[in-house]
Scaffold this active site. Structure first.
Site, mmCIF file in Angstrom:
data_model
loop_
_atom_site.group_PDB
_atom_site.id
_atom_site.type_symbol
_atom_site.label_atom_id
_atom_site.label_comp_id
_atom_site.label_asym_id
_atom_site.label_seq_id
_atom_site.Cartn_x
_atom_site.Cartn_y
_atom_site.Cartn_z
ATOM 1 N N HIS A 188 -1.428 -3.212 -15.463
ATOM 2 C CA HIS A 188 -2.084 -2.095 -14.791
ATOM 3 C C HIS A 188 -3.576 -2.037 -15.074
ATOM 4 C CE1 HIS A 188 2.026 -0.975 -13.971
ATOM 5 N NE2 HIS A 188 1.494 -0.420 -12.899
ATOM 6 N N ARG A 294 -0.962 6.339 -7.657
ATOM 7 C CA ARG A 294 -0.181 6.181 -8.901
ATOM 8 C C ARG A 294 -0.374 7.439 -9.752
ATOM 9 N NH1 ARG A 294 -1.786 0.527 -8.082
ATOM 10 N NH2 ARG A 294 0.011 -0.817 -8.402
ATOM 11 N N ARG A 330 3.118 8.655 -5.303
ATOM 12 C CA ARG A 330 4.302 8.165 -6.016
ATOM 13 C C ARG A 330 4.554 9.063 -7.210
ATOM 14 N NH1 ARG A 330 4.184 2.322 -8.608
ATOM 15 N NH2 ARG A 330 2.773 3.239 -10.109
ATOM 16 N N GLU A 428 11.341 -2.309 -5.236
ATOM 17 C CA GLU A 428 10.718 -3.160 -6.253
ATOM 18 C C GLU A 428 11.739 -3.725 -7.240
ATOM 19 O OE1 GLU A 428 7.723 -0.964 -8.453
ATOM 20 O OE2 GLU A 428 8.939 0.852 -8.494
ATOM 21 N N ASN A 451 4.707 -6.302 -7.171
ATOM 22 C CA ASN A 451 4.386 -6.620 -8.573
ATOM 23 C C ASN A 451 5.661 -6.619 -9.410
ATOM 24 O OD1 ASN A 451 1.839 -6.281 -7.527
ATOM 25 N ND2 ASN A 451 1.543 -4.258 -8.408
ATOM 26 N N ASP A 452 6.406 -5.527 -9.307
ATOM 27 C CA ASP A 452 7.649 -5.454 -10.068
ATOM 28 C C ASP A 452 8.743 -6.306 -9.427
ATOM 29 O OD1 ASP A 452 7.266 -3.943 -12.421
ATOM 30 O OD2 ASP A 452 6.988 -2.158 -11.203
ATOM 31 N N ARG A 462 5.800 -9.300 -16.316
ATOM 32 C CA ARG A 462 4.458 -9.365 -15.696
ATOM 33 C C ARG A 462 3.344 -9.183 -16.720
ATOM 34 N NH1 ARG A 462 4.444 -3.748 -12.076
ATOM 35 N NH2 ARG A 462 2.186 -3.783 -12.161
ATOM 36 N N CYS A 499 2.912 -2.203 -1.029
ATOM 37 C CA CYS A 499 1.831 -1.615 -1.831
ATOM 38 C C CYS A 499 1.559 -2.420 -3.104
ATOM 39 C CB CYS A 499 2.129 -0.155 -2.179
ATOM 40 S SG CYS A 499 3.582 0.032 -3.214
HETATM 41 C C1 PEP Z 1 4.553 -2.671 -7.759
HETATM 42 O O1 PEP Z 1 5.388 -2.782 -8.659
HETATM 43 O O2 PEP Z 1 4.330 -3.566 -6.923
HETATM 44 C C2 PEP Z 1 3.749 -1.451 -7.622
HETATM 45 C C3 PEP Z 1 2.960 -1.240 -6.590
HETATM 46 O O3 PEP Z 1 3.789 -0.537 -8.633
HETATM 47 P P1 PEP Z 1 3.101 -0.771 -10.064
HETATM 48 O O4 PEP Z 1 2.206 -1.966 -9.983
HETATM 49 O O5 PEP Z 1 2.354 0.467 -10.388
HETATM 50 O O6 PEP Z 1 4.278 -0.997 -10.962
HETATM 51 MG MG MG Z 2 6.051 -1.046 -9.786
#
Ligand code: PEP
Ligand code: MG
Length: 538
Positions: A188, A294, A330, A428, A451-452, A462, A499
């Site tokens: 993050h 977020r 979110r 996700e 991402n997740d 990650r 996203c």
């Molecule tokens: C994701 O997981 O792709 C996402 C947008 O949320 P975050 O990166 O905040 O976990």
């Molecule tokens: Mg996420």
């Protein structure tokens, strides 16, 4: 001249001085002093400077989060002037002939213990405030970074690593670039650097002594940190920086244009944000809405649970600034790399797969309901979507909807007006992909968190920088999953966006559009390049 390599998190060129960001160790040394009046004078100067810092923080908070968020700094200023607190510090310096830092630390400890032992909840909570102002005062006495940053020139910030909460507290206008030794490009902190629109490198093995205060260039295009560049290199980079700025100016031609392909397919181009501080960039880059706010950063910035009123103020500010455009917020997504002290979360062996996000909200509904109340109240001021992270079952969604409905009904019964709100879930987890057909019947929209999704599908943490080279969001498994989700969503008239960071990957834009993606939500600075790509597409 010394050239080091790293991994680019956000491209761009920065030229300036390096400042080492040191973590406060919290260790205060005790040493004897011989000149008491000089030590008392040193304390007085530090008190003045600390008061000035708190005033500046009050003004910053006032403009970014409003009166209710700024008030705490006013309370801190008053506490700093409390006569009992000052008498205790002065007495320890004069009586024990010790340094001011030590006297402040002892006083803070005594006062915090005294407050903690009180019955009244209000006074109990003051213990944390006493520690906070005392740490700030000690940092000023030590000539710490926090004290100087407010007045210094913008710098290239070099750190071992930066936590998301440290990153959100940095004054963005004073930072030209980030360089860290550790960290992963999917963390993050990296995401924040992209939102802040500043060049950032990770995995740079710099030497602290040689680095602090040195003139340097961050080449976020090639992933290089050049320390003490020679004249020729400096000139070359100044020119490159100008060319980059020129490209950015050309992109501005895309402002105000509709995001539509040549064959007439319209794509919604939304922005990801972490707080109200990102709004100027969102408006400047002409985002058509906010696809991911977020909200957990609101919790990360504070040292206690943000109240309904504080949250309402922030959501209302964002919704009003977007003037009728959709704002998707979110709900709280903490846990894993986003740890918050006051939540008292247990240490877990696998936090990414642990007690986090919607799991916490369903387990502690009082926290969830406070946030939902604030969100529904803000919906009266614009166009809100609420989305829920880390979903793995239809059952969770049904429970969420029940809670949301009870919050809505409660507000209505109190005569509080509410606007229409779209509800969505983040896709996700592989489980959510596999049941997307059923989930689509429950909600208005999906937002794919790549991402997740990449982390859980490829079984790659990650946060683990050793695995950065195989963390591959282009993996066919991920692309097939996105296609499955889009098809399942459309069967039930549910719209679907991306996203995660992959949404900004220009090499995949055409693929996503062809798959039928309806929306892409990206860091503000990717909006115009994406619009240009989509406009030029068939
Ligand atoms: C994701 O997981 O792709 C996402 C947008 O949320 P975050 O990166 O905040 O976990
Ligand atoms: Mg996420």
């Amino acid at each position: 001249m010394n050239s080091l390599t790293g991994k680019t998190v956000f491209a761009g060129i920065a030229i300036g001085r390096i400042k080492l960001h040191k973590k406060e160790t919290g260790v205060v040394r005790r040493y004897k002093i011989s000149d008491i009046p000089t030590e008392l004078k040193r304390l007085e100067t530090a008190l003045d400077k600390t008061d000035g810092e708190l005033e500046a923080l009050y003004n910053k908070a006032l403009s970014e989060v409003g009166e209710s968020g700024a008030d705490i700094f006013d309370v801190h200023r008053m506490m700093l002037k409390d006569q009992d607190y000052l008498d205790s510090i002065n007495n320890i310096i004069s009586g024990e002939k010790v340094n001011a830092e030590f006297a402040v630390a002892v006083t803070a400890d005594n006062f915090a213990k005294m407050f903690s032992s009180m019955e009244d909840e209000y006074f109990k909570a003051r213990a944390a405030d006493i520690k906070d102002i005392s740490e700030r005062l000690i940092s000023v006495l030590k000539g710490g970074a926090g004290a100087d940053e407010a007045s210094s020139e913008p710098v290239i910030l070099a750190a071992e690593d930066l936590s998301p909460s440290e990153t959100v507290q940095l004054d963005k206008s004073k930072i030209l670039a980030f360089v860290t030794k550790y960290g992963s490009s999917n963390s993050h902190t990296a995401i924040l650097a992209r939102t802040m629109n500043i060049p950032a490198l990770i995995g740079v093995d710099f030497d602290e002594e040689q680095t602090d205060g040195a003139q340097a260039i961050v080449d976020g295009i090639k992933g290089k940190l050049i320390i003490d560049p020679d004249g020729e290199t400096l000139e070359k980079y100044k020119k490159l920086k100008q060319e980059e700025e020129e490209k950015a100016r050309l992109l501005l031609e895309m402002k105000g244009k509709e995001t539509v392909t040549k064959s007439g397919r319209k794509i919604r181009l939304y922005s990801n944000i972490g707080g109200t501080g990102d709004l100027p960039a969102v408006l400047e880059n002409d985002a058509e809405g906010i696809g991911l706010f977020r909200s957990e950063f609101l919790y990360l910035e504070k040292d206690n649970y943000p109240t309904e009123e504080e949250q309402f103020d922030v959501y209302k500010t964002v919704v009003q600034a977007m003037a009728g455009k959709l704002v998707i917020i979110r709900t709280l997504d903490i846990g894993a790399d986003k740890q918050i002290g006051y939540f008292d979360l247990e240490k877990e062996d696998n936090p990414a797969m642990g007690y986090r996000a919607i799991r916490i909200c369903l387990d502690r509904p009082e926290i969830f309901k406070t946030q939902l109340r604030a969100l529904y109240r803000a919906s009266a001021y614009g166009n809100i979507g609420i989305m829920f992270p880390m979903i793995i079952s239809v059952d969770e969604v049904k429970k969420i909807k029940e809670i949301a409905e009870s919050v809505r009904a409660g507000l209505k019964a109190d005569g509080i007006s509410i606007g229409s709100v779209e509800l969505g879930v983040m896709i996700e987890t592989p489980a959510a992909v596999m049941i997307s057909d059923d989930l689509a019947k429950e909600v208005d929209f999906f937002s794919i968190g790549t991402n997740d999704l990449t982390q859980y599908t490829l079984a790659i943490d990650r946060q683990n920088r050793r695995l950065d080279n195989i963390y591959d969001p282009h993996h066919p498994a991920i692309l097939k999953m996105i296609k499955t989700v889009v098809d399942n969503a459309h069967k039930h008239d549910t719209w679907v966006g991306i996203c995660g960071e992959l949404g900004a990957d220009l090499s995949l834009t055409e693929t996503f559009v062809k798959m039928g993606i309806d929306e892409l939500s990206v860091s503000p600075n990717f909006i115009l390049p994406l619009r240009k790509t989509i406009i030029n597409m068939q």
